[in-house]
Design an enzyme around this catalytic site. Structure first.
Site, PDB file in Angstrom:
ATOM      1  N   GLY A 213       0.847  -1.371   0.325  1.00 48.56           N
ATOM      2  CA  GLY A 213      -0.092  -0.371  -0.164  1.00 48.56           C
ATOM      3  C   GLY A 213       0.812   1.585   0.076  1.00 48.56           C
ATOM      4  O   GLY A 213       2.023   0.938   0.168  1.00 48.56           O
ATOM      5  N   GLN A 214       0.250   2.350  -0.007  1.00 45.15           N
ATOM      6  CA  GLN A 214       1.049   4.016   0.212  1.00 45.15           C
ATOM      7  C   GLN A 214       1.485   4.233   1.043  1.00 45.15           C
ATOM      8  O   GLN A 214       3.238   3.892   1.188  1.00 45.15           O
ATOM      9  CB  GLN A 214      -0.081   4.952  -0.265  1.00 45.15           C
ATOM     10  CG  GLN A 214      -0.762   4.790  -1.814  1.00 45.15           C
ATOM     11  CD  GLN A 214      -2.092   5.671  -1.523  1.00 45.15           C
ATOM     12  OE1 GLN A 214      -0.972   7.101  -2.274  1.00 45.15           O
ATOM     13  NE2 GLN A 214      -2.441   6.056  -1.497  1.00 45.15           N
TER      14      GLN A 214
ATOM     15  N   ASP B 114      -3.173 -12.919   5.845  1.00 45.33           N
ATOM     16  CA  ASP B 114      -3.970 -12.529   4.870  1.00 45.33           C
ATOM     17  C   ASP B 114      -5.010 -11.691   5.619  1.00 45.33           C
ATOM     18  O   ASP B 114      -5.801 -12.896   6.492  1.00 45.33           O
ATOM     19  CB  ASP B 114      -4.797 -13.614   4.657  1.00 45.33           C
ATOM     20  CG  ASP B 114      -5.670 -13.174   3.411  1.00 45.33           C
ATOM     21  OD1 ASP B 114      -7.134 -11.862   3.500  1.00 45.33           O
ATOM     22  OD2 ASP B 114      -6.762 -13.594   2.620  1.00 45.33           O
TER      23      ASP B 114
ATOM     24  N   ALA C  14      -5.308  -1.861   5.437  1.00 48.08           N
ATOM     25  CA  ALA C  14      -7.071  -1.632   5.900  1.00 48.08           C
ATOM     26  C   ALA C  14      -7.750  -1.555   4.320  1.00 48.08           C
ATOM     27  O   ALA C  14      -6.621  -2.261   3.462  1.00 48.08           O
ATOM     28  CB  ALA C  14      -6.765   0.259   5.570  1.00 48.08           C
ATOM     29  N   TYR C  15      -8.820  -2.003   4.860  1.00 46.85           N
ATOM     30  CA  TYR C  15     -10.004  -1.710   3.594  1.00 46.85           C
ATOM     31  C   TYR C  15     -10.269  -1.060   3.249  1.00 46.85           C
ATOM     32  O   TYR C  15     -11.065   0.325   3.689  1.00 46.85           O
ATOM     33  CB  TYR C  15     -11.288  -3.064   4.097  1.00 46.85           C
ATOM     34  CG  TYR C  15     -12.568  -3.488   2.819  1.00 46.85           C
ATOM     35  CD1 TYR C  15     -12.284  -4.549   2.272  1.00 46.85           C
ATOM     36  CD2 TYR C  15     -12.795  -2.480   2.304  1.00 46.85           C
ATOM     37  CE1 TYR C  15     -13.022  -4.592   1.210  1.00 46.85           C
ATOM     38  CE2 TYR C  15     -13.439  -2.223   1.027  1.00 46.85           C
ATOM     39  CZ  TYR C  15     -13.762  -3.752   0.889  1.00 46.85           C
ATOM     40  OH  TYR C  15     -14.302  -3.703   0.019  1.00 46.85           O
ATOM     41  N   THR C  16     -10.123   0.032   2.142  1.00 51.70           N
ATOM     42  CA  THR C  16     -10.091   0.993   1.498  1.00 51.70           C
ATOM     43  C   THR C  16     -10.797   1.025   0.449  1.00 51.70           C
ATOM     44  O   THR C  16     -11.012   2.408   0.351  1.00 51.70           O
ATOM     45  CB  THR C  16      -8.890   1.842   1.863  1.00 51.70           C
ATOM     46  OG1 THR C  16      -8.581   1.083   0.778  1.00 51.70           O
ATOM     47  CG2 THR C  16      -8.350   1.755   2.972  1.00 51.70           C
TER      48      THR C  16
ATOM     49  N   TYR D 270     -17.572   2.440   4.894  1.00 52.69           N
ATOM     50  CA  TYR D 270     -16.126   2.658   5.103  1.00 52.69           C
ATOM     51  C   TYR D 270     -16.024   3.347   6.498  1.00 52.69           C
ATOM     52  O   TYR D 270     -14.709   2.994   7.331  1.00 52.69           O
ATOM     53  CB  TYR D 270     -15.451   3.365   3.882  1.00 52.69           C
ATOM     54  CG  TYR D 270     -14.078   4.175   4.152  1.00 52.69           C
ATOM     55  CD1 TYR D 270     -12.959   2.681   5.108  1.00 52.69           C
ATOM     56  CD2 TYR D 270     -13.511   4.608   4.934  1.00 52.69           C
ATOM     57  CE1 TYR D 270     -11.318   2.805   4.845  1.00 52.69           C
ATOM     58  CE2 TYR D 270     -12.579   5.134   4.796  1.00 52.69           C
ATOM     59  CZ  TYR D 270     -11.147   4.453   4.650  1.00 52.69           C
ATOM     60  OH  TYR D 270      -9.626   4.685   5.003  1.00 52.69           O
TER      61      TYR D 270
END
Length: 282
Positions: free
Chosen positions: A9-10, A31, A55-57, A120
């Site tokens: 991720g970023q 996972d 995170a789930y984004t 979210y």
């Protein structure tokens, strides 16, 4: 040793450059949607500190997958906090401006009333609450409008569109602070290291770029620095409907983060740095 949840991720990508000796647990190793319990995993590594950059984004998709988002954004952070508390090590967890309803024009303080508008934001708020209940030595960093040379984000989308378009309509009534992922990574490392010796600094903090602008203003600066001649037309959010509602006001009051010696990063400088990394010259 710092244990980082997240790998590609970023923020995790920027952490790799900043603390290459950290251990990164990406989806290939853990996972978060399937792992039964993170406790034994964390105890096996016995870290000095933990940073949760996973995170789930998928904001819109979360409207249909709230149960999955809840597992990743709330249940797993609870397990991280529980393990951190058991091991006596600090945890830094990244959260979001989406925990607020976006009302008014004043910057939200960390203790302001929450009121997420969609799935979210609800799952991220549940994660914050779960972490706090575990009593861990933890700092929750709420941030906004993250961009970098990695992954999918607004800056990269604007660059891609500018290759074939000379006019774009961009939302102008949502206002917030664009935040370089590199600055978030730096803040996470500084905070987790200070928490180790100063657990009294645990709490919720805000960290976003300055100055606050609209998405349209953000886009104009990107095009200006990239040397792209694209005309940006301001439109209201109502002209760009999405499955999940976005907060109109994403301004975050970041003053309390000064206890860690941190100030709001200059996002325009962050844009310049990101363009350099992407090989984009004006």
């Amino acid at each position: 040793m710092i244990l980082v949840f997240g790998s590609s991720g970023q923020v995790a990508s920027e952490l790799r450059a900043l603390v290459p000796d950290a251990v990164f647990l990406g989806r290939d190793k853990v996972d978060l949607s399937r792992e039964a319990d993170l406790g034994p995993v964390i105890e096996r590594y016995n870290p000095d500190g933990i940073i949760n950059a996973a995170a789930y984004t998928a904001v819109d998709k979360a409207e249909e997958e709230e149960d999955l988002a809840l597992i990743i954004n709330a249940q797993r952070p609870r397990e991280m906090a529980r393990a951190a508390h058991k091991l006596g090590v600090p945890l830094v967890h990244i959260s979001t401006d989406y925990v607020f309803d976006g009302g008014g024009e004043a910057a939200f303080l960390p203790d302001a009333a929450t009121g997420p508008l969609g799935a979210y934001g609800r799952t991220k708020l549940r994660g914050e609450e779960a972490i706090q209940k575990e009593g861990a030595n933890c700092a929750i960093l709420r941030t906004s409008w993250v961009f970098s040379a990695h992954g999918a984000n607004f800056l990269k989308t604007m660059l891609r569109l500018s290759e074939t378009r000379d006019r774009l309509t961009i939302v102008a009534d949502q206002v917030g602070g664009p935040t370089p992922a590199a600055a978030i990574a730096d803040a996470c490392v500084k905070v987790v290291r200070q928490l180790k010796n100063e657990p009294a600094k645990s709490g919720i903090y805000h960290f976003s770029g300055a100055p606050d602008v609209s998405w349209a203003q953000f886009a104009r600066e990107i095009f200006y620095q990239a040397g792209r001649k694209v005309h940006v037309e301001d439109i209201p959010t109502s002209d760009f409907p999405t499955p999940a509602r976005r907060p109109l006001n994403s301004r975050l009051d970041c003053r309390s983060l000064s206890v860690f010696g941190l100030d709001r990063p200059d996002w325009k400088a962050g844009v310049a740095d990101t363009l350099t990394k992407l090989g984009v010259n004006s």
